[in-house]
Enzyme design. Structure first.
Site, PDB file in Angstrom:
ATOM      1  CG  HIS A 103      38.607  29.281 -29.335  1.00  0.00           C
ATOM      2  ND1 HIS A 103      38.220  29.909 -28.180  1.00  0.00           N
ATOM      3  CD2 HIS A 103      37.479  29.158 -30.074  1.00  0.00           C
ATOM      4  CE1 HIS A 103      36.922  30.159 -28.218  1.00  0.00           C
ATOM      5  NE2 HIS A 103      36.440  29.709 -29.369  1.00  0.00           N
ATOM      6  CG  ASP A 133      40.311  31.227 -25.775  1.00  0.00           C
ATOM      7  OD1 ASP A 133      41.012  31.149 -26.793  1.00  0.00           O
ATOM      8  OD2 ASP A 133      39.104  30.919 -25.762  1.00  0.00           O
ATOM      9  CB  SER A 209      34.090  31.998 -29.581  1.00  0.00           C
ATOM     10  OG  SER A 209      33.601  30.810 -29.019  1.00  0.00           O
TER      11      SER A 209
END
Length: 461
Positions: A103, A133, A209
């Protein structure tokens, strides 16, 4: 003199002399003094990532209207727009392999990676996997890189101290501390990933992230991916993708794969809850029960059947279907796994070969072209590879709609529909679809199986 000696010993214990040769702590006492040696070791291998992607945006005069904005959301001219993304990444090899989140960099057209020492490099995506992911990048012409070693995430325990390193809110590299709060977190949709996660209470914020979750030896335990929050702030419920799966993804990227290839189990399974445990005379609920098996499933080939309860994979207990699939995926295609399962009162063991889903029989992919109401419809015969690609039940069969474009997009057909009949004629092959789509009829009737239900689509041209 005795007092001076005692004083010197105490000072040495609590105020050790500063030294540039400090290393990662190897005892509880050293760890309690400071996290600085761990950070000094790990931080240079954590990078900041700046990504750009081109997205389509509709310019509608009703965009800001509370009522008409939703009513006319597809109205207006489509214009391209540059979308920026900020995140973190981890260098895992000295030749410039970097792991981050899908992402953060997925579908990016330009990626810039900034190292801890402020060097900057362009990077290319070499593998992506939206389901986990994860994305793997390769830095261009990078040298003299710090690297993080993978820990064995199967040996991580709840309560262990960990550090989360990343670039929250774009303020610069930041370190936060916490513990492993939980393992085997599955059945949770986290970002674009679904599967199996390590939970931590180390604060993880936007920009973290793709960053590193490291243990007290400075090894990579997992890749931080997301948090559960209602306000947008970190509340101590963060998730990381286990290092064992990350290592397998990196290994496939090195082998030239551009998409992560998971071993195919060919089963559907359900966690054994209290009700099922009582029905199967289990003292405590444990394991996953097999509900369906494809005839070509490696589990079926090893002798397992519907109703068997898988208790552990390669010595690790499994209590959910995602956890079982994680164990297989982290082993990788071409390996073997040992399963312990229960059938009735018997405890059994089986060894299975981890294979990619067979693309047999031939999928016979076809696309409708020319003057037809179904122009732009793409179909394929369902086989194990198609089942895995489109996440279908193991017992699925027939003709699958793989893409809907052009005229076909106006018919109500959707990707994932299983075609049963067109204008009353049953379909047994993709060639039947091409033949029926050539009809010059003005009235059309298409029967499909959608989410397990039969649906009839009728339209006129």
């Amino acid at each position: 003199m005795r007092l001076l000696v005692m004083l010197a010993i105490v000072c040495a214990a609590f105020f050790p002399a500063a030294s540039s040769s400090q290393s990662v702590p190897d005892s509880l006492g050293q760890m309690q003094l400071s996290f600085a040696p761990v950070v000094r070791h790990a931080a240079p291998a954590v990078v900041n990532i700046y990504a750009q992607r081109i997205v389509a945006q509709r310019q509608s005069p009703f965009a800001d209207d509370p009522f008409f904005g939703d009513l006319f959301r597809n109205f207006g001219q489509v214009t391209p727009r540059v979308q920026d993304s900020l995140g973190s990444g981890v260098i895992v090899s000295d030749d410039g392999i970097v792991v981050s989140n899908f992402h953060v960099v997925g579908n990016a057209t330009e990626i810039r990676v900034v190292l801890n020492d402020r060097r900057e490099y362009d990077a290319d995506i070499i593998l992506t996997d939206e389901e986990s992911d994860l994305a793997v990048l390769k830095l261009r012409n990078a040298t003299d890189l710090a690297v993080l070693e993978f820990a064995d995430s199967d040996h991580v325990e709840v309560g262990e101290l960990v550090l989360a390193i990343g670039n929250p809110f774009g303020v610069g590299q930041t370190v936060s501390s916490g513990i492993i709060s939980g393992l085997a977190r599955s059945g949770i949709a986290v970002g674009s990933g679904r599967g199996y996660f390590i939970q931590t209470d180390a604060p993880i914020n936007p920009g973290n992230s793709g960053g590193a979750l490291v243990d007290m030896r400075g090894r990579l335990v997992g890749v931080n991916t997301a948090i559960i929050t209602r306000s947008g702030a970190s509340h101590g419920i963060g998730f990381a993708i286990p290092a064992n799966l990350v290592a397998q993804v990196v290994a496939q990227a090195r082998d030239g794969e551009t998409r992560f290839q998971r071993p195919w189990a060919g089963v559907t399974a359900q966690a054994v809850d209290a009700t099922l445990a009582e029905a199967f005379d289990q003292r405590i609920p444990e394991g996953v029960i097999l509900l369906e098996l494809h005839p070509d499933s490696p589990l079926a080939d090893a002798g397992l059947t519907r109703g068997d309860i898988v208790l552990n994979v390669d010595g690790a207990a499994v209590n959910s279907a995602p956890e079982m699939m994680f164990r297989l995926a982290s082993r990788g295609i071409g390996a073997t796994s040992e399963l312990v399962y229960r059938r009735g009162d018997d405890l059994r063991m089986a060894q299975i070969d981890l294979i990619s889903p067979p693309d047999t029989p031939d999928r016979m992919a076809r696309r409708v072209e020319g003057r037809s109401a179904l122009r732009g419809l793409s179909v394929a015969r369902i086989n194990p590879a198609v089942i895995a690609e489109f996440n279908l039940p193991p017992n699925a069969e027939g003709i699958l709609v793989t893409s809907v474009q052009d005229f076909a997009a106006r018919t109500g057909l959707r990707t994932g529909d299983i075609l049963l009949a067109i204008n009353g004629e049953d379909l047994r092959s993709t060639d039947d679809v091409l033949r029926q789509s050539a009809s010059q009829s003005r009235n059309w009737h298409i029967d499909v199986l959608r989410d397990g239900r039969r649906v009839s689509l009728r339209f006129r041209i």
